[in-house]
Scaffold this motif. Structure first.
Motif, short mmCIF file in Angstrom:
data_model
loop_
_atom_site.label_atom_id
_atom_site.label_comp_id
_atom_site.label_asym_id
_atom_site.label_seq_id
_atom_site.Cartn_x
_atom_site.Cartn_y
_atom_site.Cartn_z
N GLY A 109 0.63 -1.22 -0.09
CA GLY A 109 -0.04 -0.09 -0.01
C GLY A 109 0.79 1.08 0.22
N VAL A 110 1.98 1.19 0.45
CA VAL A 110 2.77 2.47 0.49
C VAL A 110 3.36 2.84 -0.89
CG1 VAL A 110 4.56 3.76 1.74
CG2 VAL A 110 3.31 2.00 2.87
N ARG A 111 2.85 3.93 -1.37
CA ARG A 111 3.37 4.18 -2.83
C ARG A 111 4.93 4.53 -2.90
NH1 ARG A 111 -2.46 7.47 -3.35
NH2 ARG A 111 -3.65 5.54 -3.73
N ALA A 112 5.31 4.43 -3.99
CA ALA A 112 6.71 5.14 -4.19
C ALA A 112 6.78 6.52 -4.32
CB ALA A 112 7.28 4.36 -5.66
N SER A 113 5.64 6.96 -4.67
CA SER A 113 5.71 8.39 -4.89
C SER A 113 5.63 9.06 -3.26
CB SER A 113 4.33 8.87 -5.59
OG SER A 113 3.19 8.45 -4.91
N SER A 114 4.87 8.29 -2.39
CA SER A 114 4.93 8.80 -1.05
C SER A 114 6.25 8.58 -0.37
CB SER A 114 4.15 8.18 -0.32
OG SER A 114 2.68 8.19 -0.71
N MET A 115 7.14 7.58 -0.83
CA MET A 115 8.29 7.21 -0.11
C MET A 115 9.54 8.50 -0.70
SD MET A 115 8.47 3.21 -0.44
CE MET A 115 10.28 3.22 0.11
N GLU A 116 9.37 8.89 -1.99
CA GLU A 116 10.06 10.01 -2.67
C GLU A 116 10.17 11.22 -1.72
OE1 GLU A 116 9.69 8.81 -7.19
OE2 GLU A 116 8.53 10.47 -6.31
N THR A 117 8.92 11.59 -1.06
CA THR A 117 8.94 12.80 -0.14
C THR A 117 9.56 12.66 1.33
OG1 THR A 117 6.70 11.97 1.07
CG2 THR A 117 6.75 13.11 -1.08
N TRP A 118 9.60 11.20 1.74
CA TRP A 118 10.45 10.86 2.96
C TRP A 118 12.00 10.72 2.77
CZ3 TRP A 118 5.98 6.84 3.25
CH2 TRP A 118 4.80 7.44 3.59
N LEU A 119 12.38 10.14 1.52
CA LEU A 119 13.59 9.81 1.23
C LEU A 119 14.74 11.09 0.76
CD1 LEU A 119 13.04 6.17 -0.21
CD2 LEU A 119 14.12 6.86 2.07
N PRO A 120 15.83 10.74 0.78
CA PRO A 120 16.76 11.67 0.04
C PRO A 120 16.20 11.83 -1.54
CG PRO A 120 18.01 10.24 1.35
CD PRO A 120 16.57 9.66 1.20
N GLU A 121 16.55 13.15 -1.86
CA GLU A 121 16.24 13.53 -3.20
C GLU A 121 17.02 12.59 -4.20
OE1 GLU A 121 16.07 17.18 -6.34
OE2 GLU A 121 16.51 17.61 -4.23
N GLY A 122 16.24 12.12 -5.20
CA GLY A 122 16.85 11.17 -6.26
C GLY A 122 16.95 9.70 -5.84
N SER A 123 16.43 9.32 -4.73
CA SER A 123 16.48 7.83 -4.21
C SER A 123 15.70 6.88 -5.29
CB SER A 123 15.71 7.75 -2.98
OG SER A 123 16.48 8.30 -2.01
N ALA A 124 16.59 6.06 -5.72
CA ALA A 124 16.14 4.88 -6.56
C ALA A 124 15.21 3.80 -5.66
CB ALA A 124 17.15 4.19 -7.21
N ILE A 125 13.76 3.83 -6.17
CA ILE A 125 12.96 3.02 -5.51
C ILE A 125 12.09 2.06 -6.41
CG2 ILE A 125 10.61 3.15 -4.08
CD1 ILE A 125 11.66 6.32 -3.53
N VAL A 126 12.21 0.74 -5.65
CA VAL A 126 11.41 -0.30 -6.12
C VAL A 126 10.35 -0.71 -5.50
CG1 VAL A 126 11.22 -2.52 -7.48
CG2 VAL A 126 13.38 -0.94 -7.96
N ARG A 127 9.19 -0.68 -5.65
CA ARG A 127 8.04 -0.89 -5.03
C ARG A 127 7.65 -2.32 -5.37
NH1 ARG A 127 1.96 1.25 -4.81
NH2 ARG A 127 1.18 -0.48 -3.55
#
Length: 284
Positions: A109-127
């Motif tokens: 349920g936790v979207r990558a777009s949400s994680m982008e706001t919490w993680l350092p800018e430019g983080s590579a995220i695979v959900r």
């Protein structure tokens, strides 16, 4: 590739076991969990490093290509991301360096777009959206990568999730809600069918043990035939169904009772709930 798992639950354990079975060195795998007992169990079971502090663990991996796997309950993901961002900032402001890792989330349920706001800018995220058969190495997982994820990152994520079964990519994050409806929640649909086949078998005169074994083995055999992909499921169904026979009589009842519509309606409900869940977990 070095792997640090945040969370020492069943899904993390299945992925760690899969990595080791596929040839990964235990020395390159670690787990972080605030519960010391969980850390000790993971260390003893797999021969890996463990710690209750993310910062302490990342110091040991500061110069290695790193995959950070977030395997915690959905409501904890934000706190984990904020903690990592703080640790990353501390490294960046010191004489040490921390290579920006690939962030893989298996939290529902936790979207990558949400994680982008919490993680350092430019983080590579695979959900990822795995399912419970991943615990047996028989999972079916949907994956989505954000724009910062490189081809190499995608290969690394694919390798990790392949160790727990089959992993397939989707090109839009919203499609993970459909993955949830098909494979994420899907095992429960089959358990439900088996459950009621067992009950019907006993109502027809079989003892419970016999009905259960017949239903489970039939499900396993049918899935195994479908898995070969030599014929589509519709053709396999047709091959079992003789005109005027017992199977045809059963399938006629399914159709008369509107089973196809029920399946579509149920999966739409699962999809819609997944969307709601993502909205609830998104930043305000």
């Amino acid at each position: 590739m070095q792997w640090v798992f945040i969370g020492a639950g069943n899904m993390a354990s299945s992925l760690i076991g899969g990595l080791i079975n596929s040839g990964a060195e235990p020395s390159g795998i670690a787990v972080v969990d605030p519960d010391q007992a969980s850390c000790e169990r993971a260390s003893e079971r797999f021969g890996i490093r463990s710690a209750s502090s993310l910062g302490d663990m990342l110091k040991q991996f500061s110069t290695a290509p790193l995959g950070l796997v977030i395997a915690v309950k959905p409501h904890i993901v934000e706190a984990v991301c904020v903690e990592y961002a703080s640790v990353f900032a501390d490294f960046d402001s010191s004489t040490q360096q921390l290579m920006s890792p690939l962030i893989i989330s298996v939290a529902a349920g936790v979207r990558a777009s949400s994680m982008e706001t919490w993680l350092p800018e430019g983080s590579a995220i695979v959900r990822c959206m795995p399912n419970t058969p991943s615990l047996l190495g028989l999972g079916a997982t949907g994956l989505y990568a954000n724009a910062a994820t490189s081809d190499k990152h995608r290969e690394q994520a694919q390798s990790l999730m392949d160790s727990a079964g089959v992993a397939l990519w989707v090109d839009a994050e919203a499609k993970l809600d459909a993955v949830t409806a098909v494979s994420g929640s899907g095992p429960a649909y089959f358990f439900y069918l088996i459950e009621h086949m067992c009950a019907a078998g006993t109502a027809l005169g079989l003892d419970a043990e016999t009905a259960e074994k017949l239903a489970i083995e039939t499900a396993f055999g049918a899935a195994s035939m479908a898995r070969t992909r030599e014929l589509p499921p519709s053709r396999l169904r047709e091959n079992v169904t003789s005109k005027g026979g017992t199977t045809a009589a059963a399938l006629q009842v399914f159709d008369q009772e509107g089973t196809p519509a029920i399946i579509h309606k149920a999966m739409q409900a699962a999809h819609d709930r997944a969307v709601e869940f993502g909205d609830q977990l998104a930043p305000d």
